[in-house]
Design an enzyme around this catalytic site. Structure first.
Site, mmCIF file in Angstrom:
data_model
loop_
_atom_site.group_PDB
_atom_site.id
_atom_site.type_symbol
_atom_site.label_atom_id
_atom_site.label_comp_id
_atom_site.label_asym_id
_atom_site.label_seq_id
_atom_site.Cartn_x
_atom_site.Cartn_y
_atom_site.Cartn_z
ATOM 1 N N SER A 220 0.856 -1.271 -0.005
ATOM 2 C CA SER A 220 -0.086 0.090 -0.054
ATOM 3 C C SER A 220 1.106 1.338 -0.057
ATOM 4 O O SER A 220 1.768 1.307 -0.871
ATOM 5 C CB SER A 220 -0.915 0.242 1.188
ATOM 6 O OG SER A 220 -2.049 0.829 0.987
ATOM 7 N N GLU A 346 -9.506 -6.001 -3.287
ATOM 8 C CA GLU A 346 -8.791 -4.764 -2.690
ATOM 9 C C GLU A 346 -9.660 -3.833 -2.016
ATOM 10 O O GLU A 346 -9.631 -3.262 -0.740
ATOM 11 C CB GLU A 346 -7.969 -3.754 -3.666
ATOM 12 C CG GLU A 346 -6.872 -4.659 -4.187
ATOM 13 C CD GLU A 346 -5.362 -4.318 -3.218
ATOM 14 O OE1 GLU A 346 -5.535 -3.898 -2.335
ATOM 15 O OE2 GLU A 346 -4.485 -5.004 -3.616
ATOM 16 N N HIS A 458 -7.665 -5.601 0.621
ATOM 17 C CA HIS A 458 -6.627 -4.900 1.030
ATOM 18 C C HIS A 458 -5.907 -5.142 2.271
ATOM 19 O O HIS A 458 -6.441 -5.218 3.286
ATOM 20 C CB HIS A 458 -6.818 -3.309 0.889
ATOM 21 C CG HIS A 458 -5.711 -2.413 0.896
ATOM 22 N ND1 HIS A 458 -4.918 -2.388 -0.337
ATOM 23 C CD2 HIS A 458 -5.195 -1.570 1.713
ATOM 24 C CE1 HIS A 458 -3.962 -1.201 0.025
ATOM 25 N NE2 HIS A 458 -4.230 -0.962 1.281
#
Length: 558
Positions: A220, A346, A458
């Site tokens: 990320s 995600e 995610h």
């Protein structure tokens, strides 16, 4: 913790990457090349766990079968200034299980609160046996606002496979990235990362790490950091391979100051982030000459209160002359082998956060409003058409609006940008693509129960690499998940060992991590779909079609 307390600082645009929240409790052999210390070096030391760095000696501990050195100071920095190496100390520093202070961040579910600006620490984890091991440097996520390199990440699984792992802190939020021309190159957090990598280059041999074989990896905001270091001239020579986990978002970044493209005005970071932050402080009326002085007098608490809900590195600076995507498109980047990938679902984490913020995803009007707000970052987009198109693909169930909103967040924010960056990379450097697809992944949100299936959300892949088998099992992992975790850790460490050889890459010398061979990406080639228990090679086109990437290239516009 209830759902309504998830997001204390609500982001309004760009990415709200909250990886530090997601992994709360942390989620062999050796090579013959490189610059590790010898058995004689160990015997001559007054303590076998004592190592000498350019900054002085440190005495580590043995923890879970690893030589562990937590809380090594790699840098010092005046507020809103480039970091510098600390002065050397003369007396050996005895380390413990304690980590160095987190960099300043607000109290939230996403990272432990801190107002301590003296926070540039790193941690080294090495196998007990002497050797010359590949090095893996982890850069944490958290929207560039939250997190640390500390207790959220357990590298035991990787170290057992014969690598040295380094995790690090870097300055966050306004203190790490406040974009304003008065501050010069405001990408202080990226400068911190580069200083940490320089420390690794100078010192890691004393920990039996090979300074000529360093892989940076992150997820990320950490993955975005990895991409930024690929694009940064200042990072040249500081690493040799890169792994990007869900880091392809916002690859165009933003310039430091306002610009235009083909006559279209582009607001810069100073307009988006810098000026609103400063306007919320007592420095709002200071002229440019006095602004830096004023900002340095503010308390950390006031700066944290004023800063935005997320932030990005900016371009047009010495650290980032051009954006990630421009660097990839022009070939002006640090060309090293790359693993890059993203997760099947995600957007599920951000749907959960949206519900926690009070978004209505149970009615048509609420869904349309939520999609419009989600896509407001790019005012060109036809939010209504996108909302209708994605809703039409869903089955008529009570979760239709939630699933459509999740799919938009997945495809637009992460996976189609990932798809585009694969195409930019694969013709220039050896590239391996992955698609994390375990929709039965353990819920890494600890005590938060989602009202819908999170799937391969995610950050859920982090725990397969940076956690122990015990932690995964406690979170509900079954035999399939534990098997996939072993495969992933083997692929990741094989890449650290052999990634500079395109014939081997992440597959190792004795077969493909006891799973399947991971094919190197070529035009119209294959990626590795990370299924549990056994990964499978699939056509990249399957990824692209699943995530509707043709619909986003170009996107529907008004």
């Amino acid at each position: 913790m209830t759902l309504t307390t998830i997001n204390k600082t609500s982001p309004k645009f760009l990415l709200s990457t909250l990886s530090a929240m997601v992994i709360a409790a942390s989620l062999s052999g050796c090579l013959s090349s490189g610059g590790g210390s010898s058995d004689d070096d160990r015997k001559e030391s007054p303590d076998p766990l004592q190592v000498s760095t350019l900054q002085g000696d440190y005495i580590g501990i043995v923890d879970n079968g690893m030589r562990t050195y937590r809380g090594i100071r790699y840098g010092i920095a005046e507020r809103f200034a480039a970091p510098e190496s600390p002065e050397a100390h003369s007396t050996p520093v005895k380390l413990s299980t304690d980590f160095g202070s987190n960099c300043p961040q607000n109290d939230s579910a996403f990272g432990k609160a801190s107002v301590e600006e003296d926070c540039l620490f790193l941690n080294v984890y090495a196998p007990e046996e002497p050797g010359a091991y590949p090095v893996m440097v982890w850069i944490h996520g958290g929207a560039f606002i939250y997190g640390s390199g500390g207790e959220s990440y357990d590298p035991q699984r990787l170290v057992e496979k014969g690598v040295v792992v380094v995790t690090l802190n870097y300055r966050l939020g306004a203190l790490g990235f406040l974009p304003h021309s008065s501050l010069g190159d405001s990408n202080f957090g990226l400068q911190d990362q580069q200083l940490a990598l320089q420390w690794v280059k100078d010192n890691i041999g004393k920990f039996d790490g090979d300074a000529d074989n360093v892989t940076i990896f992150g997820e990320s905001a950490g993955g975005h950091s990895v991409m930024s270091q690929l694009a940064s001239p200042g990072a040249e020579g500081l690493f040799h391979k890169a792994i990007v986990q869900s880091g392809s978002y916002n690859g165009n970044q933003v310039p430091l100051t306002d610009a235009s493209f083909n006559g279209v005005p582009i607001p810069g970071g100073q307009t988006l982030f810098g000026e609103p932050t400063i306007a919320a402080t007592e420095c709002a009326d200071e002229n440019q000459d006095q602004l830096l002085t004023c900002l340095r007098t503010l308390s950390v608490e006031k700066i944290l209160e004023a800063q935005p809900g997320n932030i990005l590195p900016v371009t047009g600076t010495e650290v980032l002359p051009i954006s990630i995507n421009q660097a990839l498109a022009t070939g002006e980047f640090n060309k090293v082998p790359v693993i890059m990938g993203s997760n099947r679902d995600e957007g599920a984490l951000f749907t959960l956060l949206a519900l926690g913020e009070g978004k209505d995803l149970s009615t048509a009007a609420g869904y349309d409003a939520a999609v419009t707000e989600l896509l407001a970052e790019d005012p060109r987009l036809d939010a209504k058409q996108i909302a209708d198109t994605y809703l039409a693909r869903q089955q008529a169930t009570p979760l239709a609006y939630i699933n459509a909103y999740t799919a938009i967040g997945t495809d637009w924010r992460f996976n189609c940008p990932n798809d585009a960056q694969w195409e930019l990379l694969e013709g220039q450097v050896d590239t391996w693509g992955y698609w994390f697809n375990d929709r039965n992944a353990p819920n890494a949100l600890e005590d938060i129960n989602a009202p819908f299936p999170l799937g391969a959300a995610h950050s859920f892949e982090i725990q397969y690499v940076l956690s122990s088998e015990e932690t995964l099992t406690e979170r509900g992992a079954g035999p399939d998940q534990l098997t996939l975790a072993e495969h992933m850790a083997q692929y990741w460490t094989n890449f650290a060992k052999y990634g500079d050889d395109p014939a081997i890459g992440p597959n190792g010398t004795d077969g493909a991590a006891e799973a399947v061979e991971w094919p190197r990406l070529t035009a119209d080639g294959e990626i590795l779909r990370l299924d549990a228990p056994t990964p499978v090679a699939v056509a990249k086109s399957e990824f692209s079609s699943t995530h509707q990437c043709n619909s986003w290239n170009p996107p529907p516009v008004q």
